[in-house]
Structures are given as C-alpha cells and as structure tokens.
Design an enzyme around this catalytic site. Structure first.
Site, short mmCIF file in Angstrom:
data_model
loop_
_atom_site.label_atom_id
_atom_site.label_comp_id
_atom_site.label_asym_id
_atom_site.label_seq_id
_atom_site.Cartn_x
_atom_site.Cartn_y
_atom_site.Cartn_z
NE ARG A 93 -3.98 -2.09 2.20
CZ ARG A 93 -5.03 -2.16 3.01
NH1 ARG A 93 -5.25 -1.21 3.90
NH2 ARG A 93 -5.87 -3.18 2.93
CG ASP A 137 -14.02 6.34 6.90
OD1 ASP A 137 -14.63 5.33 7.25
OD2 ASP A 137 -12.79 6.33 6.64
#
Length: 290
Positions: free
Chosen positions: A58, A160
């Site tokens: 990632r 979020d």
C-alpha cells in the site's frame, strides 16, 4: 532471510511451485516499526507486525508517486512536515475499507423498530462510513420505516478518516453486481440504473442522497465536528483496529452524542461487555446506555 534488506516474497505460478518476486523498494524492520507508531499516533490503528506485506504494497505506491526508493526517506519526509497533505494519503493507504450493503443484516430490522417508536426528527451517525454502503443502507432502512425519502424526519451523518473512501461514498455510484444481490423492490425504490456510458452502474436516488451528509472525522481528534445527539450510532468493525484504552475513550465520548435511550451498533467481532458500567447489551452486538 534478512528483512533489513530489500524484501523478497513468493507467489504461486501455474506450475504449482512458488515463484520469487523481488520487491524493488527497501522496507526495514525499523521502517515497519515507525509506520506502526505513526499510524497509531495519527489514526489510533494498531497495526500488527505480520502486516508487513500489506504495508509494503500500500505504501509502495506513495513512494513511487514521490520518486523515492526507501521507506525511511518517505517516513522522514512525513515527520519533517507534520502538517503536510501527504499524511492524509498515508492514512488512506493504511485504512481497510471492507464493507457491503446490509452487512450484518440483523442490525437493520432492530434499527427500523427502534425509530418507528420515536417521534420527531431521527438522526443516525455512521462513524466509520468507508465507501458508503453502510450509511446508504441506514438511509434506506430509515426511509422504508418512516414512510419514504420525501419526509424530512431523518438525517444520516456519515464520517470517516479516509478521504478517498468518503469521495466514493459521496458519489453514491456502485457496480451493479454490488447492488444486484439486494431485494429487487428495494433496488427500484432507492437506486437508478445506469444507461449508455453508465451501463453496469447503479446510483443512489437523489431524494435519498439528500438525507445523508458526509464529512471527514478522525475518532482520535480532540474535538469532533458534530452537533446534537443521535438516536443511533453505528461504529462497526473499526474498534478492532484500536487498543483497549483507545476503545474505551471513544466509547465514553459516544455517550455525549447518544440520546438517553439511543442504540450503539458494533461489529460482529467486537464486544463491549467489559465496559459494562456505561453500556448494556440490547441485542446481538447492539448496546444501549445503562
């Protein structure tokens, strides 16, 4: 294998044997430790040591984006610039967004029953809304329980920490395969099927979208940009990434945002029974203030 040099991993090829893949960037044990410390400081996430491959895959995209070859150089840049926008990309990269419409379906009939018994405006907070499937499911449930989206009786606040996930959630556009598993009548009420260049996609109907508000929020932030109390809070499958002290702080902060008889929905692998002085179990992974 020396993890302090460029890592080497394997994958299965079509012969059934493991074929080596060389990773071109350098992720040392010290780098991994620094990543774990930084993501815990910034987002409260407890990242296990065995997540090395996830961290590599990632964050490697961020290194390549900046033309870097060493994770240490990338982390040094982050620490030198504590207000840099790259911190958000770092958090986004290490945030897991596994979700679906009507995930843990036993929660939604309970939510519907709860709001039918209430008068006045209904407010529900999705505290880890990811790519939007959860808050849209909540909105659909409220609309069907309260008499349709034309009513101004309900509002869903969806937050979020991952800005990329929030952008996807705001768009409210999903592959038709994600939607096709739902009840056909529910699809008709709450989705528009794409045509032409939008073939294969489904969009949340505008009247439902008007009932949902999206915003960025870090549950570790000293102040939350929220007003008023909620009839229900969904914080599902996010506490598992926090340590116990962080979990307790967040759960205690929720108290000020819940109506006295409001509901807190947790994930299937989360158990808040240890905090029994504040919450009592109301149903399967559903809690209410004591």
């Amino acid at each position: 294998m020396n993890e302090s040099s460029a890592s080497r991993t394997t994958t299965a090829n079509n012969t059934g044997y493991a074929a080596p893949i060389t990773q071109d960037l350098v992720l040392t044990d010290r780098d991994l430790h620094r990543v774990r410390v930084l993501i815990h400081q910034r987002a409260g996430i407890v990242l296990a040591e065995h997540k090395r491959e996830m961290v590599y895959s990632r964050l490697a995209k961020r290194l390549r984006h900046h033309g870097l070859t060493r994770f240490s150089d990338y982390l040094n840049e982050l620490e030198r610039h504590p207000q840099a926008s790259e911190w958000q990309a770092f958090i986004n990269a290490l945030t897991t967004n596994l979700t679906s419409f009507f995930r843990e379906p036993h929660h939604f009939p309970l939510l519907a029953d709860h709001v039918r018994q209430r008068s006045g405006r209904i407010r529900v907070w999705s505290a880890a809304s990811s790519t939007g499937e959860e808050p849209w499911t909540i909105a659909m449930t409220l609309a069907d329980a309260l008499g349709g989206t034309a009513s101004n009786r309900f509002e869903v606040v969806a937050t979020d920490i991952d800005t990329d996930a929030l952008e996807c959630a705001r768009r409210g556009v999903y592959d038709i395969e994600q939607v096709a598993r739902l009840d056909q009548e529910l699809i008709r009420r709450h989705f528009l099927r794409g045509k032409g260049r939008q073939q294969g996609l489904a969009r949340i109907r505008p009247e439902l979208a008007d009932r949902v508000q999206f915003d960025i929020l870090n549950l570790l932030a000293p102040q939350w940009s929220l007003q008023g109390r909620f009839d229900a809070i969904f914080c599902r499958n996010v506490m598992i990434y926090f340590d116990k002290p962080t979990q307790q702080r967040i759960l205690e902060r929720f108290v000020a945002y819940l109506q006295p008889d409001g509901l807190l929905f947790a994930g299937h692998s989360e158990n808040f029974a240890w905090l029994n002085s504040t919450y009592r179990l109301r149903g399967k992974t559903v809690y209410q203030l004591t």
